[in-house]
Design an enzyme around this catalytic site. Sequence first.
Site, PDB file in Angstrom:
ATOM      1  N   HIS A 102     -57.789 -47.013  16.779  1.00  0.00           N
ATOM      2  CA  HIS A 102     -57.376 -47.395  15.428  1.00  0.00           C
ATOM      3  C   HIS A 102     -58.602 -47.600  14.543  1.00  0.00           C
ATOM      4  O   HIS A 102     -59.643 -48.071  15.009  1.00  0.00           O
ATOM      5  CB  HIS A 102     -56.569 -48.690  15.449  1.00  0.00           C
ATOM      6  CG  HIS A 102     -55.362 -48.641  16.325  1.00  0.00           C
ATOM      7  ND1 HIS A 102     -54.353 -47.708  16.165  1.00  0.00           N
ATOM      8  CD2 HIS A 102     -54.993 -49.394  17.385  1.00  0.00           C
ATOM      9  CE1 HIS A 102     -53.420 -47.899  17.090  1.00  0.00           C
ATOM     10  NE2 HIS A 102     -53.793 -48.921  17.838  1.00  0.00           N
ATOM     11  N   GLU A 120     -55.389 -55.278  17.156  1.00  0.00           N
ATOM     12  CA  GLU A 120     -54.201 -55.656  17.901  1.00  0.00           C
ATOM     13  C   GLU A 120     -54.593 -56.352  19.189  1.00  0.00           C
ATOM     14  O   GLU A 120     -55.760 -56.344  19.596  1.00  0.00           O
ATOM     15  CB  GLU A 120     -53.331 -54.430  18.207  1.00  0.00           C
ATOM     16  CG  GLU A 120     -53.974 -53.433  19.163  1.00  0.00           C
ATOM     17  CD  GLU A 120     -53.157 -52.147  19.300  1.00  0.00           C
ATOM     18  OE1 GLU A 120     -52.502 -51.742  18.330  1.00  0.00           O
ATOM     19  OE2 GLU A 120     -53.206 -51.545  20.382  1.00  0.00           O
ATOM     20  N   HIS A 177     -58.094 -46.879  23.753  1.00  0.00           N
ATOM     21  CA  HIS A 177     -57.162 -47.678  24.548  1.00  0.00           C
ATOM     22  C   HIS A 177     -55.876 -46.907  24.817  1.00  0.00           C
ATOM     23  O   HIS A 177     -55.543 -45.957  24.104  1.00  0.00           O
ATOM     24  CB  HIS A 177     -56.828 -48.998  23.843  1.00  0.00           C
ATOM     25  CG  HIS A 177     -56.128 -48.823  22.532  1.00  0.00           C
ATOM     26  ND1 HIS A 177     -56.795 -48.529  21.361  1.00  0.00           N
ATOM     27  CD2 HIS A 177     -54.813 -48.862  22.190  1.00  0.00           C
ATOM     28  CE1 HIS A 177     -55.933 -48.423  20.375  1.00  0.00           C
ATOM     29  NE2 HIS A 177     -54.710 -48.619  20.849  1.00  0.00           N
ATOM     30  N   ARG A 197     -54.737 -40.247  17.650  1.00  0.00           N
ATOM     31  CA  ARG A 197     -54.481 -39.829  19.025  1.00  0.00           C
ATOM     32  C   ARG A 197     -55.654 -38.966  19.489  1.00  0.00           C
ATOM     33  O   ARG A 197     -55.925 -37.913  18.935  1.00  0.00           O
ATOM     34  CB  ARG A 197     -53.159 -39.045  19.058  1.00  0.00           C
ATOM     35  CG  ARG A 197     -52.504 -38.998  20.422  1.00  0.00           C
ATOM     36  CD  ARG A 197     -51.150 -38.280  20.356  1.00  0.00           C
ATOM     37  NE  ARG A 197     -50.119 -39.080  19.755  1.00  0.00           N
ATOM     38  CZ  ARG A 197     -49.338 -38.686  18.750  1.00  0.00           C
ATOM     39  NH1 ARG A 197     -49.480 -37.495  18.233  1.00  0.00           N
ATOM     40  NH2 ARG A 197     -48.406 -39.471  18.282  1.00  0.00           N
TER      41      ARG A 197
END
Length: 317
Positions: A102, A120, A177, A197
């Site tokens: 991200h 996150e 991740h 991605r």
Amino acid sequence: MNNQSRFPILFLNPVLKQMVWGGSRLHTDFGYEPEADNLGECWGIAAHSNGDSVLKNLEFSGMTLSKLWKEKPEFFGKYDTEQFPLLIKIIDAKSDLSIQVHPDDAYAQKNENGALGKMECWYIIDCPEDAVLVAGHNAETAEELKEMVHNGKWDELIRKIPIQKGDFIQIDPGTVHAITAGCLILETQQNSDITYRLYDYGRMVDGKPRELHIRQSLDVIQVPAKSAKDSVLKTGDLPKNQLNQLISCQYYTVYKLNVSGKCSISHNESFLNMSVLEGSGIVDSISIKKGDHFIIPADYGTIELEGELEIIASDAK
């Protein structure tokens, strides 16, 4: 309703998302509808254009969380953001999720039409024995990272870390991740839906590979990666009947609360998100059970809880 507060606790209907890697546990374990074998995500507390929780409270029946945020800011405290700042999800991975990364706020605002970046964290509700998660990578330099990505050296590049039920992991922007097959996770994150991605195991959807974002991923991946040693926090032996802080970062503070019997929690100033992951009980005379998501309004006063409950809570900075 707690007589210390002029505002009620806000209960929310979750938004369910079907995913290529999703499973059936959001229905079988948590009772969410619909019944399907590819439910990947429950957006339990969400106020995003891709998923907006509808309030259950009779006085706000049919109103979305994003509408309440705009029309009743006094429920939430002193925030100057246009949108509700956090997004709380439960994720059921029947198969491995794509390996992704991200952006931070600065990159997202510049390259994604002013959107927020995405920090996150994950609480492991359940996972197989000997489970691992992808967190970080093994490249020492940006050149080495680029070479490994372009030549598909995924086994060399990707760093896997062992996990157990009850572990907690912070995923900063720029961290490579992925959640792996069999993991059931509660995710607390910035209110953003931007994911780059990096690799998707060559999976096909409707006869086509899913889109990759190699250029953006290489732009934002942190090199070298943060140490794996400090990545995982064990939460199994925390004291009961109190808010135990798991992480505090620039966007949120996340807590674990195990209620056994009766307990009183004092939490003023900001609102507090709560997700019930196990058990049943009562919050201020209202019945709650596994799978419920609710928001304690700002300046609520003392929260009275009773029962046997495992709760992950969060507030926004």
